[in-house]
Write a protein that holds these residues in place. Sequence first.
Motif, short mmCIF file in Angstrom:
data_model
loop_
_atom_site.label_atom_id
_atom_site.label_comp_id
_atom_site.label_asym_id
_atom_site.label_seq_id
_atom_site.Cartn_x
_atom_site.Cartn_y
_atom_site.Cartn_z
N PHE A 102 29.32 35.78 26.52
CA PHE A 102 28.77 34.71 27.33
C PHE A 102 30.55 34.77 28.27
N LEU A 103 31.72 34.48 26.79
CA LEU A 103 33.02 34.42 27.28
C LEU A 103 33.41 35.90 28.45
N LYS A 104 32.61 37.00 26.98
CA LYS A 104 33.04 38.36 27.67
C LYS A 104 31.91 38.43 28.96
N ALA A 105 31.34 37.94 29.25
CA ALA A 105 30.50 37.90 30.60
C ALA A 105 31.07 37.17 31.95
N LEU A 106 32.32 36.13 31.18
CA LEU A 106 32.85 35.34 32.44
C LEU A 106 33.88 35.75 32.79
N ALA A 107 34.45 36.88 32.05
CA ALA A 107 35.74 37.10 31.96
C ALA A 107 36.36 38.21 33.33
N VAL A 108 34.75 39.26 32.34
CA VAL A 108 34.35 40.64 33.88
C VAL A 108 34.36 40.10 35.02
N ARG A 109 33.68 38.49 35.59
CA ARG A 109 33.32 38.61 36.73
C ARG A 109 34.70 37.52 37.29
N GLU A 110 35.93 37.44 36.38
CA GLU A 110 36.70 36.05 36.74
C GLU A 110 37.48 36.52 38.09
N GLU A 111 37.50 38.35 38.49
CA GLU A 111 38.51 38.53 39.11
C GLU A 111 37.80 38.66 40.53
N ASP A 112 36.70 39.28 40.22
CA ASP A 112 35.19 38.99 41.47
C ASP A 112 34.96 37.43 41.58
N ASN A 113 35.22 36.96 41.64
CA ASN A 113 34.69 35.73 41.86
C ASN A 113 35.92 34.76 42.72
#
Length: 239
Positions: A102-113
């Motif tokens: 879950f945290l890995k998924a959030l990290a992958v999306r952080e910059e684009d969000n």
Amino acid sequence: MDLEDGLTALDKIVTQFNTYEDYLDSQVTDEDLYYLEDEDLAHQLVELGGRGTGKVVKRGDFEARKAAIMAIRKAAVEAAKLAERTQKKTLTSTSKDLQDNFLKALAVREEDNRNGKVSSVIFIRDRNSHGQQVSAYIDYAHRLKTEDFEAYFNGKKRLLPRPTDLSFYNWNSNTAICNSTPNYQVIADNPDGLVFKYKRDSKILKVDPKAPPGDDSTRTPIDTELYTQAVIFDHIFRG
């Protein structure tokens, strides 16, 4: 021709030609070369205003404007590099030892969000501090702007449903709360069930697992040990 028009014309010339000599070449006609038989002499006559196909730009004006434009371009490049470095520094997931999916998924999306290329809605179902089962659809980009995610990525806190999220439900008390955010409008009375309208392009994000999520959107279940259930919906903004 007023000053603004003159500057615009000069900018076009300076942008079109790399050097003042290239500009002079464009002002020399075939007839000039035929009679003068000397390219340097033709350049001199153009520069003095004796030849050419139009009003001649002075060397000093050309070179001064060329230098100014180059300085502006250099400053723009430096500003872009600085913005990129600043953006990377604001990523709270950077250099974190992330163990859970879950945290890995959030990290992958952080910059684009953060930059608006993607807008993610996170569905979480779990138990709160009172042992009650709660769930929520969370506007990830909005949460990133309104709170510090350092503790989440460090594993010191868990991202949990709140009554202030897009849609919150307490399964024990049957309490349901909906809140629109700067990114999404909640449409709760939709015949197809709860949907969210992304405000920047007015496209609908459907969260019903039995239905396609909608145009430019995806649904990704997350295998996580942190929550009872976690799903991330990603909506790509195409501008």
